[in-house]
Scaffold this active site. Structure first.
Site, short mmCIF file in Angstrom:
data_model
loop_
_atom_site.label_atom_id
_atom_site.label_comp_id
_atom_site.label_asym_id
_atom_site.label_seq_id
_atom_site.Cartn_x
_atom_site.Cartn_y
_atom_site.Cartn_z
CD GLU A 132 -2.99 5.47 6.83
OE1 GLU A 132 -2.92 5.53 5.59
OE2 GLU A 132 -2.10 4.93 7.53
CD GLU A 160 -3.81 -2.57 7.25
OE1 GLU A 160 -2.66 -2.73 6.84
OE2 GLU A 160 -4.50 -1.59 6.96
N GLY A 208 2.73 -1.20 4.35
CA GLY A 208 2.79 0.22 4.05
C GLY A 208 4.22 0.67 3.85
N GLY A 209 4.81 1.21 4.89
CA GLY A 209 6.15 1.80 4.80
C GLY A 209 7.19 0.94 4.10
CG HIS A 251 -5.95 1.93 5.13
ND1 HIS A 251 -5.52 2.87 6.03
CD2 HIS A 251 -4.94 1.03 5.00
CE1 HIS A 251 -4.29 2.56 6.43
NE2 HIS A 251 -3.92 1.45 5.82
N GLY A 293 2.26 2.02 10.90
CA GLY A 293 3.24 3.11 10.80
C GLY A 293 3.94 3.44 12.11
CG ASN A 353 -1.70 1.22 1.44
OD1 ASN A 353 -1.76 2.07 0.56
ND2 ASN A 353 -2.33 1.35 2.61
CD1 TRP A 354 3.44 0.91 -2.69
CD2 TRP A 354 3.56 1.96 -4.67
NE1 TRP A 354 4.14 0.10 -3.56
CE2 TRP A 354 4.22 0.71 -4.79
CE3 TRP A 354 3.51 2.79 -5.80
CZ2 TRP A 354 4.82 0.29 -5.98
CZ3 TRP A 354 4.10 2.38 -6.99
CH2 TRP A 354 4.76 1.13 -7.07
CE LYS A 355 -0.19 3.22 4.79
NZ LYS A 355 -0.14 3.34 6.25
CB SER A 396 4.88 -2.11 12.06
OG SER A 396 4.49 -0.77 12.35
#
Ligand code: PGA
Length: 253
Positions: free
Chosen positions: A98, A168, A235-236, A96, A174, A9-11, A214
């Site tokens: 966010e 999640e 993600g990251g 998600h 994150g 997930n490149w956000k 994470s």
């Protein structure tokens, strides 16, 4: 047997040239893992089409990070499932945390989007998970059960069988604070049992449940060793070629 899925997930990261270069490297590097795991990247909307072209004939799938439920119309700023198909997507991340926390996404809108995605042959990656406050007040199961139940309520067992669910925990996203494999397994098993109750054992046994929060090269193997963890939403660590490919290649590590 459920086939593992590693999804990046490149956000809200990557310009078009950056996205194209990462996609090329992922496509080139994921080849050796393609026999054992499915791989997917979810760039921002602006890069979807270019990333599809960059992925070329590789087995890496393309997902979007959200969508509206209508096919078209006067919805300024929104992107439809038809448009995502047109851009080359096979999957779409829905609900998600966010989106839920920052953009007003609700269980109801997630349910409408899931049905609309399936109607366009897009596979939803349906995200659920509790906040730290919810966990600390002992409400984790209640929150996750509600999110799963409302999102799946209108779907048939066949539709649920093809679904990807991502557990999640919000406190792990994150933050570098991963759920332990045992904590994640507890929730994955809970979700699968809940789906079995509502949609039957075959659907629950076929739906893939990813863990997200994470996920890194050094914890993917222990997470994947759990029986109900079928992959990861990353993600990251999906923003760099080296770290993402290490995760994708976890079976060989
Ligand atoms: P993270 O994000 O891997 O950076 O924690 C996961 C996600 O939000 O899907």
């Amino acid at each position: 047997m459920r086939r593992p899925l590693i999804a990046g997930n490149w956000k809200m990261y990557k310009t078009v040239p950056e996205a194209v270069s990462l996609a090329r490297e992922v496509a080139a590097g994921a080849g050796s893992a393609a026999g054992e795991v499915d791989v997917l990247v979810a760039p921002p909307f602006t890069a979807l089409h270019a990333v599809k072209e960059a992925l070329g004939g590789s087995a890496v799938a393309l997902g979007a990070q959200d969508m509206h439920w209508e096919s078209e119309g006067a919805f300024t700023g929104a992107v439809s499932p038809v448009m995502l198909r047109d851009a080359g997507c096979s999957h779409v991340i829905l609900g998600h945390s966010e989106r839920r926390q920052l953009f007003g996404e609700t269980d109801e809108s997630v349910a409408r989007k899931a049905a609309a995605a399936l109607a366009q042959a897009l596979t939803p990656i349906l995200c659920v998970g509790e906040t730290l406050a919810e966990r600390e007040s002992g409400r984790t199961m209640e929150v996750v059960e509600r999110q799963v139940e409302r999102a799946l309520r209108a779907l048939s067992p066949d539709q649920v069988a093809g679904l990807v669910i991502a557990y999640e925990p919000v406190w792990a996203i994150g933050t570098g604070r991963t759920a332990t494999p045992a904590q994640a397994q507890e929730l994955h098993s809970f979700i699968r049992k809940r789906v079995a109750t509502s949609h039957g054992e075959p659907a629950a046994g076929a739906a893939r449940i990813l863990y997200g929060g994470s996920v890194k090269p050094d914890n993917i193997r222990s997470l994947m060793a759990e029986p109900d963890i079928d992959g990861a939403l990353v993600g990251g660590a999906s923003l760099g070629t080296a770290s993402f490919l290490k995760i994708v290649r976890y079976p060989a590590a």
